[in-house]
Design a protein around this motif. Sequence first.
Motif, PDB file in Angstrom:
ATOM      1  N   GLN A  32      42.244 -25.552 -10.891  1.00 21.91           N
ATOM      2  CA  GLN A  32      41.359 -26.680 -11.153  1.00 21.91           C
ATOM      3  C   GLN A  32      40.810 -27.268  -9.854  1.00 21.91           C
ATOM      4  N   ALA A  33      39.520 -27.596  -9.834  1.00 19.03           N
ATOM      5  CA  ALA A  33      38.914 -28.196  -8.640  1.00 19.03           C
ATOM      6  C   ALA A  33      39.502 -29.581  -8.388  1.00 19.03           C
ATOM      7  N   PRO A  34      39.757 -29.931  -7.130  1.00 20.68           N
ATOM      8  CA  PRO A  34      40.181 -31.307  -6.836  1.00 20.68           C
ATOM      9  C   PRO A  34      39.090 -32.303  -7.240  1.00 20.68           C
ATOM     10  N   LEU A  35      39.524 -33.467  -7.698  1.00 18.15           N
ATOM     11  CA  LEU A  35      38.598 -34.546  -8.034  1.00 18.15           C
ATOM     12  C   LEU A  35      38.651 -35.568  -6.910  1.00 18.15           C
ATOM     13  N   VAL A  36      37.515 -35.811  -6.258  1.00 14.93           N
ATOM     14  CA  VAL A  36      37.440 -36.712  -5.106  1.00 14.93           C
ATOM     15  C   VAL A  36      36.636 -37.938  -5.509  1.00 14.93           C
ATOM     16  N   LEU A  37      37.226 -39.118  -5.311  1.00 18.69           N
ATOM     17  CA  LEU A  37      36.606 -40.389  -5.676  1.00 18.69           C
ATOM     18  C   LEU A  37      36.319 -41.180  -4.412  1.00 18.69           C
ATOM     19  N   VAL A  38      35.067 -41.572  -4.188  1.00 15.93           N
ATOM     20  CA  VAL A  38      34.719 -42.322  -2.975  1.00 15.93           C
ATOM     21  C   VAL A  38      34.119 -43.672  -3.377  1.00 15.93           C
ATOM     22  N   HIS A  39      34.661 -44.726  -2.786  1.00 13.11           N
ATOM     23  CA  HIS A  39      34.340 -46.097  -3.181  1.00 13.11           C
ATOM     24  C   HIS A  39      33.075 -46.609  -2.507  1.00 13.11           C
TER      25      HIS A  39
END
Length: 303
Positions: A32-39
Motif C-alpha cells: 500500500q502507498a504511504p499516505l502523506v498529510l501536509v498541514h
Amino acid sequence: MYQALKPSRSEFLPIRQLTCHLRSWGQPDPVQAPLVLVHGWMDVSASWQFVVDAMAAERWILAPDWRGFGLTKAEGPPPDSYWFPDYMADLDALLDAVVGERPVDLVGHSMGGNVAMIYAGVRPQRIRRLINLEGFGMPETRPSQAPGRYAQWLDEIKALRRGDKALAGYSSPDGVAQRLMKTNPRLPQDKADWLARQWAAPNAQGKWEILGDAAHKVVSAQLFRVDETLELYRRISAPVLSVTASDDSLSIWWKGRFTLAQYRERIQAVPDLHNAVVNDAGHMMHHDQPAELARLIEGFIAQ
C-alpha cells in the motif's frame, strides 16, 4: 477533552538544515502507498488527528510539521522570512529519507495544498493520488506590483526585528482554545482543548506561545504567477481530487480580488481532475467534518 483513538508517534529527522518533526500512524506496508498529510499555514501536523481517527482502514500515515511550525526547528538562528520553494524542497527531502522512490498518496490543506499541487507538477512520478483541500493559491498579480512588493517585504522584515509582528501569548491553554473557537465557531470545546495543547506550548515564563514562527507573517517577496501555476497543474499526472467547503472562504478573505469561480477555472488545467464539496464546513474542514473528509480521502485513494 478529546481523546485520540489512534495515538501518533513522533520522530525527528535531519532535513535540509532542519530538525524535522514527523508524526506517523500505522506501520509501513510493502504494498500500500504511504499516505502523506501536509498541514496549512499556522497549523500543525497534530491537526490531522480527528481525520485519522475517523478512517475506517489502518494504513501507514505520515504528517510532518512544516519548517517554522509545530516542533520542526531550524538549525541556527530562525530566518526573518520564508520562501515557498523551501516547503517543496523539504517535502522532497523528507520523502527521500522516509519512503525512498515509492509513490505516495498526498493530501494537502490550504498552504499545504498549494505545496502539494506544485510538487506534483514538478515530481509527477512521486504522486499516486493527490487530494487538495482548499489549496487555492493567491490572487493574480501584475509585474508592475513587483517594486511595491519588494519594498513591503523589506519593511515587514524591519517590523519583525522590532517585535511588531510577535505572536500573541496566552496565560493558559484555555486561552488558546478560546482563540481557536473564535477563529472557527464550528470547533467544539473538547477538540479545541485538545488542539490547544498541540498548537501551543508554554515558554520559560509560563506563557503559552503559538508553535509558529512570527516570520511567517512577513509577506512573500515574490509575486504569485498564475501562468506558472497553470503550467505546473498541466504537468500533474496523478488523479487529483479538489475538495472545497460549503462556506466560501475566498469571498471573506479577498473581497472579490480572488473568487471561488476563478479558483475553479484555474484548476481545470489539471488533466485528471475530480471535485467534491464538504457540507456544513469552513476552511478548517478537517476539524469541522473529519468523518466526511476521511470518507472522501479513503474512497479516492482506493480507486
